[in-house]
Design an enzyme around this catalytic site. Structure first.
Site, PDB file in Angstrom:
ATOM      1  N   TYR A 156      -4.099  -1.972   1.257  1.00 60.19           N
ATOM      2  CA  TYR A 156      -2.644  -1.806   1.150  1.00 60.19           C
ATOM      3  C   TYR A 156      -1.981  -3.057   1.686  1.00 60.19           C
ATOM      4  O   TYR A 156      -2.109  -3.385   2.869  1.00 60.19           O
ATOM      5  CB  TYR A 156      -2.210  -0.565   1.930  1.00 60.19           C
ATOM      6  CG  TYR A 156      -0.719  -0.276   1.937  1.00 60.19           C
ATOM      7  CD1 TYR A 156       0.162  -0.866   1.039  1.00 60.19           C
ATOM      8  CD2 TYR A 156      -0.190   0.617   2.861  1.00 60.19           C
ATOM      9  CE1 TYR A 156       1.512  -0.591   1.055  1.00 60.19           C
ATOM     10  CE2 TYR A 156       1.168   0.910   2.891  1.00 60.19           C
ATOM     11  CZ  TYR A 156       2.010   0.306   1.997  1.00 60.19           C
ATOM     12  OH  TYR A 156       3.364   0.579   2.023  1.00 60.19           O
ATOM     13  N   LYS A 201      -3.143  -1.004  -3.155  1.00 58.50           N
ATOM     14  CA  LYS A 201      -1.715  -0.755  -3.352  1.00 58.50           C
ATOM     15  C   LYS A 201      -1.004  -2.054  -2.990  1.00 58.50           C
ATOM     16  O   LYS A 201      -1.021  -2.470  -1.828  1.00 58.50           O
ATOM     17  CB  LYS A 201      -1.229   0.391  -2.467  1.00 58.50           C
ATOM     18  CG  LYS A 201       0.285   0.593  -2.517  1.00 58.50           C
ATOM     19  CD  LYS A 201       0.747   1.625  -1.490  1.00 58.50           C
ATOM     20  CE  LYS A 201       2.276   1.706  -1.463  1.00 58.50           C
ATOM     21  NZ  LYS A 201       2.765   2.658  -0.415  1.00 58.50           N
TER      22      LYS A 201
END
Length: 302
Positions: free
Chosen positions: A134, A162
Site C-alpha cells: 500500500y 494499492k
C-alpha cells in the site's frame, strides 16, 4: 480467493460516546455485501486504525469474517511503523481470520527503497498472510517506487498493490511490471476508472462506504471497456469524489454515513466535518438512495 473489482476501505463506526458501534458495523457490512462489493478492508487508514485498541481490532475483524462468511475477500490493515510490529499485527490478523494483509509503507520513519524492500520481504515471509502493498506518500512521507515494487512482485506471498498516487504514469509503470497473480489497484476514487481502462485490476474505495452499488457499477463499466458510459457515470459521482477530498479522510465520508444512519463521529485527533461543509454533505446524502437504486439494477456479474 483472488482480488479484483471494487473493494471498500471501511470506516470504523463509533457511537455517541466514542465507543465502537458493533450494530452499526454489522449494518455497514451488510450494506456493502448487498451493494455487490468484491472485498472489504478492515482497520486501514479509513478505519482509523491508529485509534483502535487491540480488543476493538480483534472484534471488528472477527465479526467481519463471520458476517462476510467467505463471500468476498477480507483484507486487514496491518502496517505499522516498525517491521517487527507489522509482522506481529499481520499474525494477529491471520489469527482473526483475515485473508490478506494490506500493509502500508511505514509511516513517519521514511525508509529508503532498500529499507522498504527488506521490510516487505520480512512481512511476507513471517506474517502468515498474503501481502498487498500500500503506497500513499501523502500520508506516510515515503514513496514505494515502481522499481522497488518490481523486485517485490516476484515474491509468491506478495500479491498486489494499492497505489494511491493518482498519476497515470505511475499506474502505467506498475502495470508494466506486474506478473500473473499480482494485482494492481487504484486507491484514488476519482481516477480509478481511467486506471482500470489502462489495465488496473480494481479500486480500493473510500466513497463506496456510502455508495457500494454505484462504485461496483463504475468498476464493472471499466472492466467492460465502456468508455462513454464511464464518462457519464463518473460525472454522476464527481461531487462525491470532490467531497471526500474536502478534509482529511475519513472525516467527509463519516459525515455522509452519519446522515444515512451509520455511526456518529470520529476519534481525536480527528474532528467532525466543518460546519461550512454541512450543506454539501446534506445535499449529497439526499442523493445516495437514488444513486444506489439506479446502479443496483446495472450491476453485472464479473
Amino acid at each position: 480467493m483472488s482480488l479484483s473489482g471494487i473493494i471498500t476501505a471501511l470506516v470504523t463506526p463509533f457511537d455517541r460516546d466514542g465507543a465502537f458501534d458493533r450494530d452499526a458495523w454489522i449494518r455497514l457490512l451488510d450494506m456493502q455485501l448487498a451493494g455487490g462489493v468484491q472485498g472489504v478492508v478492515i482497520a486501514g487508514s479509513t478505519g482509523e486504525a491508529a485509534t483502535l485498541t487491540d480488543a476493538e481490532y480483534d472484534e471488528m475483524l472477527c465479526s467481519a469474517v463471520v458476517r462476510v462468511g467467505g463471500r468476498v475477500p477480507v483484507l486487514a490493515g496491518t502496517g505499522l511503523s516498525g517491521t517487527a510490529k507489522t509482522i506481529s499485527q499481520t499474525k494477529r490478523a491471520a489469527d482473526n481470520g483475515a485473508g490478506y494483509a494490506l500493509v502500508v509503507t511505514p509511516p513517519y520513519i521514511r525508509p529508503n527503497q532498500g529499507g522498504l524492500k527488506a521490510h516487505y520481504l520480512a512481512v511476507a515471509e513471517q506474517g502468515g498472510l498474503p501481502v498487498v502493498l500500500y503506497n500513499v506518500p501523502s500520508r506516510t512521507g515515503c514513496d514505494l517506487l515502481p522499481e522497488t515494487v518490481a523486485d517485490l512482485a516476484g515474491h509468491p506471498n506478495i500479491v498486489g498493490i494499492k497505489e494511491a498516487c493518482a498519476s497515470r504514469e505511475r499506474v502505467q509503470a506498475l502495470l508494466a511490471l506486474r506478473r500473473p497473480g499480482f494485482a494492481v489497484f487504484s486507491g484514488d476514487d476519482s481516477s480509478a476508472a481511467r486506471s482500470m481502462l489502462d489495465g488496473a485490476d480494481g479500486l480500493v474505495s473510500v466513497a463506496s462506504n456510502v455508495l457500494p452499488s454505484a462504485y461496483r457499477h463504475l468498476c464493472d463499466l471499466a472492466r467492460a471497456g465502456e468508455r462513454g458510459a464511464i464518462d457519464l457515470w463518473n460525472a454522476r459521482l464527481s461531487d462525491f469524489h470532490a467531497f471526500c477530498g474536502l478534509d482529511s479522510n475519513p472525516i467527509p465520508i463519516k459525515a455522509l454515513l452519519q446522515r444515512i444512519g451509520i455511526g456518529y463521529g470520529l476519534r481525536l485527533p480527528l474532528l467532525p466535518l466543518s460546519v461550512c461543509h454541512h450543506d454539501i454533505a446534506d445535499h449529497l446524502a439526499d442523493q445516495v438512495a437514488a444513486l444506489e437504486a439506479l446502479s443496483s439494477r446495472k450491476i453485472v456479474t464479473a
